[in-house]
Design a protein around this motif. Sequence first.
Motif: not given
Lengths: 182, 389
Positions: A172-175, B330-331, B335-337, B342-343
């Motif tokens: 998961p993303e972290f920052f 863009r947001r 989140a998809l990435k 992603e499709a």
Amino acid sequence: MNKIMYLEFERCIGCRACQAACRECGDHDAKERNYVEYVDFTESRQTFPMLCMQCKDPACARVCPANAIQITDEGVVLSAMEEKCIGCRNCTFGCPFGIPKFDFEKNKMYKCDMCYDRTRHDIAPMCASVCPSDAIRFIDFDEMQQLRRKRTQMNLVEGKKPQEGNKWDYVPEFFGVYTDQS
Amino acid sequence: MYKFEKSFYSKTSMYSFVVVLLLFFSMWYSTSKFVHIDMALLGYAISSTVFAIGLTIRMSFWMWRKATNRVAKRSVDNLFNKERLKRNSKAVVKTLIDNIILQKFIFQRGIYRGIQHFMISWGCIISFAITFGLTFGWMRFDLIDPETYQIIVFDFPTITMAAHGIFAEIVYNGLNIGAIMVLIGAGMALYRRITDYDVKVTQRFEFDILPLIILLAVTVTGLILTIQYTFLGGWMHHYMSLIHQVTVIIMLMYFPFGKLFHVPIRPLATAVPMSYQEVVKVDTKSCKSCGQPYSNDDQIADVQAILKSQNFDLQLADGSYLSDYCTGCRRRMRALKQMNLEAPQGNPYGPVNTNNGIHISGFSKKRSEEFYGLDQDSKEEKIDEPVSR
């Protein structure tokens, strides 16, 4: 300060408590600075919270013609300084993540500042302190590393092996905000 | 010209030299060859010159920034475009009246802040105009007959006024009026800075409170001077005038390097209605993903140019830039990435596939390897690879 904002988008239940809490934070002027949005409303009800990444070299500050976006010693990227901001909204379009918001009435930009008055004293930001499903967490760096390791292990258990090219897809993303001293 | 430039240490020093030269000549001209120079204000004149140099240096460096340069250049180009004459004049007049004369946007932020800023700014503008006018000799008073004064601006005689008329009193007390306005405004601002918890979040002493203290010091010492020569018969006037001079010099030195530098920055706000305002049915900048118009074409071009010139690599696999998408998309992309949603079908603008293969229900099911495309050769990988959106 060596705390990390840790987001797990999958855990978001879309209750928007973080937004309500954000509105209550000092200096936020009763306006939320974070986002809760649907991934694709026609496909699923999955929502995700979105906050500022607090970039080390923020694109928003670089595209600001008035040099209004400042970074604190702790590395928090603050909202545009009200006296300098000319209201051109370059930051909104320059930000790769679409974070800065713009108040057309008061002619100023505002963005997530990680509740600077709280995180400065190592208190969790408003959004992280209210999130019921731990989609937003404010945790130690070590704890974050542990969580990421666990996540990778979970994928391994499920039969997936991350490789050099795609290992980031598995965590998961972290920052967050680091200082070089600690 | 190039040689002339090279004879200076830097471009900035050249500009400063030109500014000082201009000031000197304006002084020489308006005091009719230094005949009418006010020697009592020499200290102010020198510090004002240093202030001008500081301002020039700061403005040069500010203009040298990639973003500022680009936006200013766009504004200047648009300003001399004949087709945009109507829009430009409207923008300039609107900014001048709304933002600088009436300061409407600050009143929108609160009536208290509005009054406070209005008082400080107009007090300062009045005081600065009078101070610079007198120190550089741009403006002086001549006695043409025992009962009449004449204001001489740039060595050109203008209005005459009765020496004890109401208008004359207002002119003589211009600095006092300005000082009282600044005193009220700065006092209100200081009170707000000390008591308001919201402001305390990001305020810094040296940036937010110090300029108020400096302004208050200047106004209070100036007003004490007035009190001394009107009510106290000039008691301690000489010492106080020295103290006042010191505070003014501190203020002038501080001006280009602190919070007060926002004053010369503000006129750039004209660029917003002039070049960046969206015009319905003219600007066609629509989001690449959702197709909604979201901005002005010029602005996105500028943003991309500024980012590119500073080596921000925000180009996607399909050649588009992140700023080609609206902020909402863009947001979503991020989140998809992150969620690996992603499709995979190859159509980046198609519907999202929420089954990403990582979190398949039940452990016994096998995951589709093609989603990751790890073991396939590069040609196939290109086809099946999820395209960034």
